[in-house]
Scaffold this active site. Structure first.
Site, PDB file in Angstrom:
ATOM      1  N   GLY A 104       0.875  -1.181   0.000  1.00  0.00           N
ATOM      2  CA  GLY A 104       0.000   0.000   0.000  1.00  0.00           C
ATOM      3  C   GLY A 104       0.910   1.229   0.000  1.00  0.00           C
ATOM      4  O   GLY A 104       1.862   1.286   0.799  1.00  0.00           O
ATOM      5  N   ASP A 136      -1.439   4.782  -6.483  1.00  0.00           N
ATOM      6  CA  ASP A 136      -0.025   4.658  -6.102  1.00  0.00           C
ATOM      7  C   ASP A 136       0.811   5.810  -6.634  1.00  0.00           C
ATOM      8  O   ASP A 136       1.865   6.128  -6.095  1.00  0.00           O
ATOM      9  CB  ASP A 136       0.546   3.323  -6.585  1.00  0.00           C
ATOM     10  CG  ASP A 136      -0.002   2.200  -5.727  1.00  0.00           C
ATOM     11  OD1 ASP A 136      -1.151   1.791  -5.949  1.00  0.00           O
ATOM     12  OD2 ASP A 136       0.708   1.779  -4.793  1.00  0.00           O
TER      13      ASP A 136
END
Ligand code: MRU
Length: 348
Positions: free
Chosen positions: A47, A236
């Site tokens: 993550g 991201d």
């Protein structure tokens, strides 16, 4: 506990091992920057925001490991550690962002290596605390987009596990749930590493939010049959034109959502926005080991023939035209993204 936190007694970085969830909730404890880099590569921690903060604590460990007798020599060790940590995974910009911030702190003037070590720990702790605060702020803005009764498709894992705590897109869903809105989540299983089925479903169970896991290829069916109100995912790396790199499958999901007039929201802290990149074409896309695709079982049997080969891009880019809004800690950004992103980034 938080997904990752500094253990001040043992002087180590503790983190939840996300490779073994949901079967086991296990912690790992790391005492070298090399092991932090490995944990990022192996996705014990994953993550975008969580990776960034893990790397920041990796720099704290590098300073701890350094035998340097003076500040300049310690800086040289820190630069080398930043190279190693920065090479762990290529797509999430939070990793270079966090390392740049730590190197900025290391570049200040210190009277001793002890003071430099303390400053680095302080900065990493600050980054961890900021992450939680930013996530709550994004959640408050994002929750306004959710109506009572909404069914939401969510991709990958963007919850507390993908951050230090609380989460990005899943944090928005959690906030709306805590506000009393009745929400149903369709959880994309997120092949090949199943972050949706393993991690998002586990988190939703803890929060008491109703959900069903769906195979990734079922999303189009639910969208086309009018069973979905919104799509939420994280990001991201966001280029300055608003193109969003996120977990593989996000692009296909956004295409299907747009074809069925369902809005798509990406939830990211401003640390995920990379103003140096003009478009998503410039975002480096990680390709992971083909074993992640091939080495699966169906009814306890290998699912693929011996000697099969596979491709395994871990991320894709959703062109900004397919994104309805980008939720940040500064508010929800709407098109034209190029102009509105530049404005909030200038302010921050
Ligand atoms: O490969 P992963 O599991 O690190 O990918 C994570 C994602 O794609 C998330 O959606 C992204 O980091 C944003 S969530 C904070």
């Amino acid at each position: 506990m938080r997904t990752l936190e500094w253990d001040s007694t043992a002087k180590r970085l503790k983190m939840i091992d996300q490779r073994v969830l949901p079967s086991k909730l296990e912690l790992i404890s790391l005492d070298t920057y090399q092991s932090v880099s490995q944990s990022i590569k192996d996705m014990a921690v994953r993550g975008a925001p969580a990776i960034g903060v893990a790397a920041a604590f990796g720099m704290v460990l590098a300073a701890q490991q350094s035998q340097a007798g003076d500040v300049d020599s310690m800086r040289a060790d820190l630069n080398q550690a930043a190279e190693v940590l920065g090479a762990s995974r290529p797509t999430a910009v939070n990793l270079p962002w966090a390392l740049k911030r730590m190197l900025g702190v290391a570049g200040q003037t210190y009277s001793s290596t002890t003071k430099l070590r303390a400053a680095l720990l302080n900065e990493a702790q600050r980054m961890a605390d900021e992450d939680v605060a930013l996530n709550r702020s994004m959640a408050a803005y994002g929750a306004e987009l959710i109506n009572d009764g909404d069914t939401i498709i969510h991709h990958c894992n963007t919850g507390a596990l993908a951050t230090v705590d609380w989460g990005t897109a899943l944090g928005v869903i959690r906030m709306a749930h805590e506000q009393g809105k009745h929400i149903h989540v369709l959880v994309d299983e997120t092949r090949p590493r199943l972050q949706g089925a393993r991690l998002t479903a586990w988190e939703l169970s803890q929060y008491g939010i109703p959900y069903d896991i769906i195979s990734d290829n079922a999303a189009g069916y639910f969208l086309h049959t009018g069973q979905v109100n919104k799509v939420f995912y994280g990001g991201d790396r966001v280029a300055r034109n608003g193109d969003v790199a996120n977990k593989i499958g996000s692009y296909m999901l956004a295409l299907a959502a747009n074809a069925n007039n369902v809005p798509v929201y990406s939830v990211v802290p401003t640390s995920t926005i990379d103003m140096e990149l003009a478009s998503g074409d410039e975002i480096p896309i990680e390709e992971r080991d083909q074993d992640e695709v091939l080495n699966i079982q169906f009814r306890n049997q290998p699912a693929t023939p011996k000697g099969a080969s596979a491709r395994n891009p871990a991320f894709d880019v959703t062109p900004h035209e397919l994104i309805s809004g980008i939720v940040t800690e500064k508010g929800v950004i709407y098109p034209p993204f190029e102009i509105h992103l530049a404005k909030i980034m200038q302010e921050s």
